[in-house]
Structures are given as C-alpha cells and as structure tokens.
Design a protein around this motif. Structure first.
Motif, PDB file in Angstrom:
ATOM      1  N   TYR A 182       0.761  -1.262   0.109  1.00 18.61           N
ATOM      2  CA  TYR A 182      -0.054  -0.141  -0.209  1.00 18.61           C
ATOM      3  C   TYR A 182       0.745   1.218  -0.025  1.00 18.61           C
ATOM      4  N   ALA A 186       1.077   4.311  -2.882  1.00 15.17           N
ATOM      5  CA  ALA A 186       0.561   5.528  -2.469  1.00 15.17           C
ATOM      6  C   ALA A 186       1.882   6.556  -2.913  1.00 15.17           C
ATOM      7  N   VAL A 200      -5.970   1.586  -2.006  1.00 15.95           N
ATOM      8  CA  VAL A 200      -4.835   2.498  -1.303  1.00 15.95           C
ATOM      9  C   VAL A 200      -5.214   3.468  -0.653  1.00 15.95           C
ATOM     10  N   ALA A 201      -6.007   4.611  -1.070  1.00 17.79           N
ATOM     11  CA  ALA A 201      -6.552   5.594  -0.344  1.00 17.79           C
ATOM     12  C   ALA A 201      -7.322   5.330   0.813  1.00 17.79           C
ATOM     13  N   LEU A 204      -4.427   4.370   3.365  1.00 17.75           N
ATOM     14  CA  LEU A 204      -3.506   5.552   3.459  1.00 17.75           C
ATOM     15  C   LEU A 204      -4.394   6.334   4.704  1.00 17.75           C
ATOM     16  N   ILE A 260      -4.341  10.710  -2.876  1.00 18.06           N
ATOM     17  CA  ILE A 260      -3.079  10.221  -3.224  1.00 18.06           C
ATOM     18  C   ILE A 260      -2.111  11.208  -4.041  1.00 18.06           C
TER      19      ILE A 260
END
Length: 329
Positions: A182, A186, A200-201, A204, A260
């Motif tokens: 991840y 990012a 991924v967001a 994050l 991102i």
C-alpha cells in the motif's frame, strides 16, 4: 496488498547488478524518506550484501523530520552502512554523496589506477535520476514522476577517481509485507495498473487518521473526523473538494486520486508512513504469513489437490556417430 509488477527490463536489471557488483566498491541505495523500509529492495540487499552501503533517504522535504531521524539512526547503527537524508531539488546537497562513499571504501579512489567504483540503485520513482542530473549538472538520466523510466545502465565520472554506475529502478517479484504494498502504491513506486486507487486511499487514511489528523483537518476543512470510518472520511474529502457526480453523489474514484496526489506532492504536509519499529513488526508478520502460506501449499500438493509442474526432462546426450571402418586389405 499483493503487488506483482516485475516487467522484463527489471529481470535484465537484476542480471546487470549481478555482473556489475563483482567490480563495485560501494553500493548506494536510494529509498523514499517517507517509507524507508518499504522502499528498500530486499532482492538488492541479497545481491549486494557483501559490499558497504550508503542509504540515501530521498525526498526528506516531504517526510516527517522526526521519523527521518529515527530511520537515520537505525541505518547508521548497522555495520558497514552509512545513511544520509537528501532533497534532490537542492543541487548542493547531492554532493554530500561523495564523502561518505569514500569513508566506506578508504583504500579506493586515491588514483585513477584504483578508482572508487560506486553503483547507485533504487526502486522506480524514488528520485534517483533527478539526483544524478544534479550531480553531473545536466540531464544525464531521464527523470519523470512515474515508475520505470530509466531502462539502461550508464557510467558517470563525478570527479577524478570516482565512477558512478547508474541502474534502472527495480522492484522485487513478490511483496510479502502487506502494508509495504500500500505504501509503495501511495508513493507512486508502482504503475497504476498494479493497484486499486480506492483501496490504497482507504489504507492511507487508516494510517493518516491516528498519526496526522491535524494535517487532514487543515487540508480538507474537515470536522469530527474521529467519528468517521475511512470510507466516510474519503467521502467527506471528496465532497469538500467538489468530486461529485450526478445526484450530488461523491465520485469515490476521483476522491481517492485526489488524496493520493496530495500525499505524493506534499500538499498534506510533511508525512511519513512508517517508523523502524512499525516496519519491523510488519515484516515479521509478513514473513510468518508467507511461511504459513507456503506450508499450506506444500500440504495441498502432498494431498494431490495442487498439481505440481513436472520437472523438465534432461535431454539425452547425442549418440556418438561411429566412424566408418577402414576396409581390411
């Protein structure tokens, strides 16, 4: 997160490093100062384990200074290793590479007959090409904000008796540390086709919320984020920044891309995604899960539930062709 991204040119890079390392005195590995553990290539560590190493924590201007200090102490505590933090947009800072490399190999570089041979490596999009351009004062290497731009090895003479060999950015075939996958996504170290932006967001945000809540509130004018789950938080970010579709619904894909992008360019502030202690824990967990996965695979193979690939048969050597016998006189 399973990241499988190992294009053909990276196989060639691995072969190049295997050959080049035989004649190298010092290895420079550039890592992303925001994720030093995740952006350090374990394959490279294996290939270069017998050489002194200079760890360059690049993009320090985007990273949390406190976390960067922890990582510098972590690496400088290793035998045969030095570590420095750089911002490659500063042309003078790049020259700081030369002195620590000479310290790591004090018997080399005293003359052109015994030059100091240094190889610089790193994952894609870590800023290596930008650094080299600063070192030589011209565009010697292609630089772009995307993974996998540099494709060929090149040699650069930085000063008398100091040769720098550049190599293309290289990831490793399989990332066993889930959080590393991840974090790499990012940061932009892997191509967009290798990951899902929304996933991924959300990961994050899972890290930013407990560690950098103040930065999130300031950037996106949010309120009461403690009560929001990551999905709700991403939706609030998208709504506040106008990422809307028909019916006043939030475009979650656009919201994810926005978050991102803001992280990558430092719009959120100076943020790091891991400490040495956190990465050590993730790595131990990843190794444990990988060992369990391999054990289950072997058990299924033994039970006949997984067909194993038959070993390639060795071709029999060609039979000798008998010489024609001479006629008996």
């Amino acid at each position: 997160m399973a990241v499988q991204w190992f294009p053909g040119h990276m196989h060639l890079t691995k072969k190049t490093i295997e050959e080049r390392i035989k004649h190298i005195d010092v290895v420079i590995e550039m890592v992303d100062a925001r994720l030093p553990g995740s952006s350090a290539n374990p394959m490279l560590a294996s290939l270069t384990s017998k050489r002194p190493s200079l760890k360059v924590l690049n993009k320090q201007d985007l990273a949390d200074p406190g976390c960067t200090a922890l990582w510098l102490a972590h690496y400088n505590g290793r035998e045969g290793t030095r570590a420095i933090a750089l911002d490659t947009t500063d042309g003078n800072a790049a020259k700081r590479l030369i002195a620590p490399c000479r310290e790591l190999a004090p018997t080399r570089g005293n003359s052109m007959a015994r030059p100091l041979r240094v190889m610089i490596c790193g994952i894609p999009n870590v800023g290596k090409s930008t650094l080299i351009n600063r070192l030589v004062g011209k565009s010697a290497a292609k630089a772009a904000d995307e993974a996998g731009v540099t494709r060929n090895e090149q040699r650069i003479v930085l000063e008398d008796g100091f040769y720098l060999f550049d190599t293309p950015g290289m990831l490793w075939p399989r990332i066993i540390v889930a959080q590393s996958g991840y974090n790499l996504a990012a940061s932009g170290a892997v191509g967009r086709n290798a990951f899902d932006d929304q996933e991924v967001a959300l990961e994050l945000l899972d890290y930013l919320k407990p560690h950098y809540a103040t930065e999130l509130v300031a950037r996106y004018a949010l309120k009461d984020i403690d009560a929001l789950q990551s999905e709700e938080l991403l939706e609030a970010i998208g709504r506040n920044r106008g990422s809307l579709m028909a019916g006043n619904k939030v475009n979650m894909q656009k919201a994810a891309e926005l978050l991102i992008h803001d992280f990558r360019v430092g719009a959120l502030g100076r943020i790091s995604l891991e400490t040495p202690q956190e990465y050590a824990r993730w790595l131990a967990e990843g190794k444990q899960l990988d060992a369990e996965r391999q054990l289950r695979k072997e058990e299924l193979q033994s039970a006949g539930h997984i067909r194993t690939k038959p070993a390639a048969k060795k071709s029999a050597p060609p039979k000798a062709i008998p010489r024609p016998r001479k006629p008996v006189r």
